[in-house]
Design an enzyme around this catalytic site. Structure first.
Site, PDB file in Angstrom:
ATOM      1  N   GLU A  13       0.823  -1.210   0.000  1.00 10.33           N
ATOM      2  CA  GLU A  13       0.000   0.000   0.000  1.00 10.33           C
ATOM      3  C   GLU A  13       0.856   1.259   0.000  1.00 10.33           C
ATOM      4  OE1 GLU A  13      -3.020  -0.101  -0.723  1.00 10.33           O
ATOM      5  OE2 GLU A  13      -3.520  -2.180  -0.273  1.00 10.33           O
ATOM      6  N   ARG A  23     -18.356   0.281   3.858  1.00  7.58           N
ATOM      7  CA  ARG A  23     -19.247  -0.232   2.821  1.00  7.58           C
ATOM      8  C   ARG A  23     -20.375  -1.053   3.435  1.00  7.58           C
ATOM      9  NH1 ARG A  23     -18.688  -5.059   0.467  1.00  7.58           N
ATOM     10  NH2 ARG A  23     -16.584  -5.303   1.253  1.00  7.58           N
ATOM     11  N   CYS A  76      -8.480  -1.665   7.363  1.00  5.98           N
ATOM     12  CA  CYS A  76      -7.074  -1.697   6.941  1.00  5.98           C
ATOM     13  C   CYS A  76      -6.524  -0.290   6.736  1.00  5.98           C
ATOM     14  CB  CYS A  76      -6.912  -2.540   5.684  1.00  5.98           C
ATOM     15  SG  CYS A  76      -7.189  -4.309   5.974  1.00  5.98           S
ATOM     16  N   HIS A  98      -1.327  -5.733   2.003  1.00 10.55           N
ATOM     17  CA  HIS A  98      -2.531  -6.559   1.882  1.00 10.55           C
ATOM     18  C   HIS A  98      -2.124  -7.910   1.288  1.00 10.55           C
ATOM     19  CE1 HIS A  98      -5.715  -3.300   2.150  1.00 10.55           C
ATOM     20  NE2 HIS A  98      -6.178  -4.287   2.888  1.00 10.55           N
TER      21      HIS A  98
END
Length: 100
Positions: A13, A23, A76, A98
């Site tokens: 990342e 979400r 995350c 990830h």
């Protein structure tokens, strides 16, 4: 490190953003939206790790990997952002990976 369902490679990342936008609800039913990870924190932090060097090493070991520009907008990303925020007071490298 966090697990990203649906991804087919390790993702290094590059950026953590100061936004929580869930979400779906978490296990306790919370679904925050439009909330900063750190109130009055900067909009984003960029990873200070040598991502291109790390990516090259993974590829040389035949490990599928890529640099990602989105750690998501909930757990995350929040972990990555807070880690980057905390490291501002220390001289410690920080990053987030990830895994599929």
């Amino acid at each position: 490190m966090g697990q990203a369902g649906g991804r087919t490679q390790i993702c290094l990342e590059h950026v953590a953003i100061n936004l929580i936008e869930a979400r779906i609800p978490d296990n306790t039913g919370l679904q925050p939206s439009g909330v900063p990870v750190v109130a009055a924190g900067p909009d984003a932090y960029f990873c200070q790790l040598p991502l291109k060097t790390m990516l090259k090493a993974l590829h040389q070991a035949n490990i599928p990997a890529a640099i990602s520009y989105s750690a998501g907008t909930y757990v995350c990303n929040s972990v990555f952002y807070q880690l980057c925020h905390l490291r501002q007071s220390m001289d410690v490298p920080a990053g987030f990976i990830h895994i599929p």
